[in-house]
Write a protein that holds these residues in place. Structure first.
Motif, PDB file in Angstrom:
ATOM      1  N   GLN A  31      34.390 -25.402 -15.368  1.00  0.00           N
ATOM      2  CA  GLN A  31      34.468 -25.549 -16.822  1.00  0.00           C
ATOM      3  C   GLN A  31      33.975 -26.918 -17.288  1.00  0.00           C
ATOM      4  O   GLN A  31      34.505 -27.505 -18.225  1.00  0.00           O
ATOM      5  CB  GLN A  31      35.885 -25.255 -17.323  1.00  0.00           C
ATOM      6  N   ASN A  32      32.954 -27.420 -16.609  1.00  0.00           N
ATOM      7  CA  ASN A  32      32.302 -28.654 -17.040  1.00  0.00           C
ATOM      8  C   ASN A  32      31.378 -28.335 -18.203  1.00  0.00           C
ATOM      9  O   ASN A  32      30.889 -27.215 -18.316  1.00  0.00           O
ATOM     10  CB  ASN A  32      31.475 -29.247 -15.891  1.00  0.00           C
ATOM     11  N   PRO A  33      31.089 -29.322 -19.045  1.00  0.00           N
ATOM     12  CA  PRO A  33      30.114 -29.076 -20.113  1.00  0.00           C
ATOM     13  C   PRO A  33      28.737 -28.793 -19.517  1.00  0.00           C
ATOM     14  O   PRO A  33      28.404 -29.296 -18.438  1.00  0.00           O
ATOM     15  CB  PRO A  33      30.089 -30.388 -20.898  1.00  0.00           C
ATOM     16  N   LYS A  34      27.938 -27.992 -20.225  1.00  0.00           N
ATOM     17  CA  LYS A  34      26.571 -27.721 -19.768  1.00  0.00           C
ATOM     18  C   LYS A  34      25.748 -28.997 -19.848  1.00  0.00           C
ATOM     19  O   LYS A  34      26.061 -29.916 -20.603  1.00  0.00           O
ATOM     20  CB  LYS A  34      25.901 -26.670 -20.660  1.00  0.00           C
ATOM     21  N   ARG A  35      24.656 -28.999 -19.097  1.00  0.00           N
ATOM     22  CA  ARG A  35      23.690 -30.093 -19.175  1.00  0.00           C
ATOM     23  C   ARG A  35      23.110 -30.174 -20.578  1.00  0.00           C
ATOM     24  O   ARG A  35      23.196 -29.234 -21.351  1.00  0.00           O
ATOM     25  CB  ARG A  35      22.509 -29.806 -18.257  1.00  0.00           C
ATOM     26  N   GLU A  36      22.444 -31.282 -20.850  1.00  0.00           N
ATOM     27  CA  GLU A  36      21.740 -31.400 -22.127  1.00  0.00           C
ATOM     28  C   GLU A  36      20.578 -30.399 -22.139  1.00  0.00           C
ATOM     29  O   GLU A  36      20.039 -30.033 -21.096  1.00  0.00           O
ATOM     30  CB  GLU A  36      21.262 -32.829 -22.377  1.00  0.00           C
TER      31      GLU A  36
END
Length: 65
Positions: A31-36
């Motif tokens: 549940q990490n944020p997606k890459r840019e």
């Protein structure tokens, strides 16, 4: 660390799954944020979606030749 996570990543690595898919799967699972946006790839996004669902059924589609 979760045994399911470890086993899934090990299985993907041994099968020769694309690194981008594996990285996406790991980020989605954790549940990490997606890459840019400029660094998103089709493989990463597919992996992220499967990781969020804790799904290991689709990684064979991303095995590299």
């Amino acid at each position: 660390m979760n045994q399911f996570y470890y086993d899934a990543v090990t299985k993907m690595e041994q099968a020769g799954v694309a690194d981008e898919y594996i990285q996406g799967w790991q980020c989605g699972f954790l549940q990490n944020p997606k890459r840019e946006d400029q660094r998103l790839t089709e493989a990463y996004e597919a992996g992220y979606a499967d990781g969020e669902e804790k799904n290991v059924d689709n990684f064979a589609d991303w095995v590299q030749d």
